[in-house]
Design an enzyme around this catalytic site. Structure first.
Site, PDB file in Angstrom:
ATOM      1  N   ASN A  45      -2.071  28.789  31.265  1.00 23.92           N
ATOM      2  CA  ASN A  45      -1.793  29.955  31.943  1.00 23.92           C
ATOM      3  C   ASN A  45      -0.606  30.541  30.725  1.00 23.92           C
ATOM      4  OD1 ASN A  45       0.464  27.755  32.483  1.00 23.92           O
ATOM      5  ND2 ASN A  45       0.570  29.412  33.954  1.00 23.92           N
ATOM      6  N   VAL A  46      -1.133  32.308  30.729  1.00 24.88           N
ATOM      7  CA  VAL A  46      -0.288  33.366  29.897  1.00 24.88           C
ATOM      8  C   VAL A  46       0.308  34.023  30.909  1.00 24.88           C
ATOM      9  CG1 VAL A  46      -0.184  34.277  27.752  1.00 24.88           C
ATOM     10  CG2 VAL A  46      -2.283  32.271  27.681  1.00 24.88           C
ATOM     11  N   GLU A  47       1.110  34.843  30.882  1.00 23.13           N
ATOM     12  CA  GLU A  47       2.206  35.046  31.899  1.00 23.13           C
ATOM     13  C   GLU A  47       2.658  36.514  31.027  1.00 23.13           C
ATOM     14  OE1 GLU A  47       5.102  33.070  34.129  1.00 23.13           O
ATOM     15  OE2 GLU A  47       2.884  31.735  35.497  1.00 23.13           O
ATOM     16  N   CYS A  56      -4.670  32.972  34.810  1.00 22.90           N
ATOM     17  CA  CYS A  56      -4.338  31.781  34.819  1.00 22.90           C
ATOM     18  C   CYS A  56      -5.295  30.713  34.046  1.00 22.90           C
ATOM     19  CB  CYS A  56      -5.445  31.134  35.785  1.00 22.90           C
ATOM     20  SG  CYS A  56      -4.453  31.927  37.571  1.00 22.90           S
ATOM     21  N   GLU A  58      -7.260  28.703  34.491  1.00 25.91           N
ATOM     22  CA  GLU A  58      -8.897  28.479  33.618  1.00 25.91           C
ATOM     23  C   GLU A  58      -9.018  29.243  33.109  1.00 25.91           C
ATOM     24  OE1 GLU A  58      -6.507  27.936  36.641  1.00 25.91           O
ATOM     25  OE2 GLU A  58      -6.851  26.708  38.051  1.00 25.91           O
ATOM     26  N   CYS A  89      -6.362  28.005  42.276  1.00 21.70           N
ATOM     27  CA  CYS A  89      -6.556  29.331  43.132  1.00 21.70           C
ATOM     28  C   CYS A  89      -8.174  29.282  43.348  1.00 21.70           C
ATOM     29  CB  CYS A  89      -5.522  30.284  42.330  1.00 21.70           C
ATOM     30  SG  CYS A  89      -6.420  31.111  41.201  1.00 21.70           S
ATOM     31  N   CYS A  92     -10.338  31.737  40.328  1.00 22.89           N
ATOM     32  CA  CYS A  92     -10.767  29.877  39.794  1.00 22.89           C
ATOM     33  C   CYS A  92     -11.411  29.431  40.194  1.00 22.89           C
ATOM     34  CB  CYS A  92      -9.055  29.175  39.581  1.00 22.89           C
ATOM     35  SG  CYS A  92      -7.594  30.273  37.847  1.00 22.89           S
TER      36      CYS A  92
HETATM   37  N1  THU Z   1      -1.691  29.659  38.280  1.00 29.64           N
HETATM   38  C1  THU Z   1      -2.657  28.971  37.188  1.00 29.64           C
HETATM   39  O1  THU Z   1      -3.263  29.305  35.884  1.00 29.64           O
HETATM   40  N2  THU Z   1      -4.129  28.103  37.938  1.00 29.64           N
HETATM   41  C2  THU Z   1      -4.327  28.232  39.010  1.00 29.64           C
HETATM   42  O2  THU Z   1      -5.350  27.897  39.694  1.00 29.64           O
HETATM   43  C3  THU Z   1      -3.011  28.100  40.000  1.00 29.64           C
HETATM   44  C4  THU Z   1      -2.414  29.452  39.207  1.00 29.64           C
HETATM   45  C5  THU Z   1      -0.661  30.361  37.057  1.00 29.64           C
HETATM   46  C6  THU Z   1      -0.760  31.629  37.937  1.00 29.64           C
HETATM   47  C7  THU Z   1       0.622  32.292  37.195  1.00 29.64           C
HETATM   48  O3  THU Z   1       1.023  31.624  35.889  1.00 29.64           O
HETATM   49  C8  THU Z   1       1.551  30.266  37.613  1.00 29.64           C
HETATM   50  O4  THU Z   1       0.627  29.191  37.924  1.00 29.64           O
HETATM   51  C9  THU Z   1       2.567  30.783  39.102  1.00 29.64           C
HETATM   52  O5  THU Z   1       1.334  31.111  39.979  1.00 29.64           O
END
Ligand code: THU
Length: 133
Positions: A45-47, A56, A58, A89, A92
């Protein structure tokens, strides 16, 4: 396609998780997948400071799949910061379904599950070909 090496996939998912950029949620995620040609692709994940723009893990996985030659997901391991299986999620699951279809396997706390089980009654590419009436 030989036997799925879940341990190798898990290790790759953890390695990807360790590269995550998650300074806001502090919730790193990593995912790795075995592709139909035998290669392994991964993502994290890259915020973003604009929180809603975070990607996310994925998303990165799918980008790497396509950028390195495409193919189909056979088996997927997604992990949280502790290396435990993470249930992707909803958005994804849709991304994974597009590139793996109903028979792709996803590791969960209850062992491998099909994408058909993880995303029941999925909307997918086949639905675009359906003409009703
Ligand atoms: N996140 C994912 O990378 N994949 C998922 O399927 C669920 C959530 C990440 C998004 C965010 O950066 C962190 O988890 C918290 O929600």
């Amino acid at each position: 396609m030989s036997e799925i090496n879940w341990s190798q996939l898990h290790t790759a998912a953890i390695a990807a998780m360790k590269t995550a950029y998650a300074p806001y949620s502090k919730f790193p995620v990593g995912v790795a997948a075995l592709v139909s040609d035998g290669r392994i692709v991964s993502g994290c994940n890259v915020e973003n400071a604009s929180y809603g723009l975070g990607l996310c893990a994925e998303c990165g996985l799918v980008s790497q799949l396509i950028a390195t030659g495409g193919g189909r997901f056979i088996a997927i391991s997604c992990v949280d910061g502790q290396g435990n299986p993470l249930a992707p999620c909803g958005r994804c699951r849709q991304l994974l379904f597009e590139h793996g279809g109903p028979s792709a396997l996803l590791m969960t706390d209850d062992g491998p599950q099909t994408m058909a089980a993880m995303l029941p009654w999925a909307f997918g590419p086949d639905d675009l070909d359906r003409i009703e009436g």
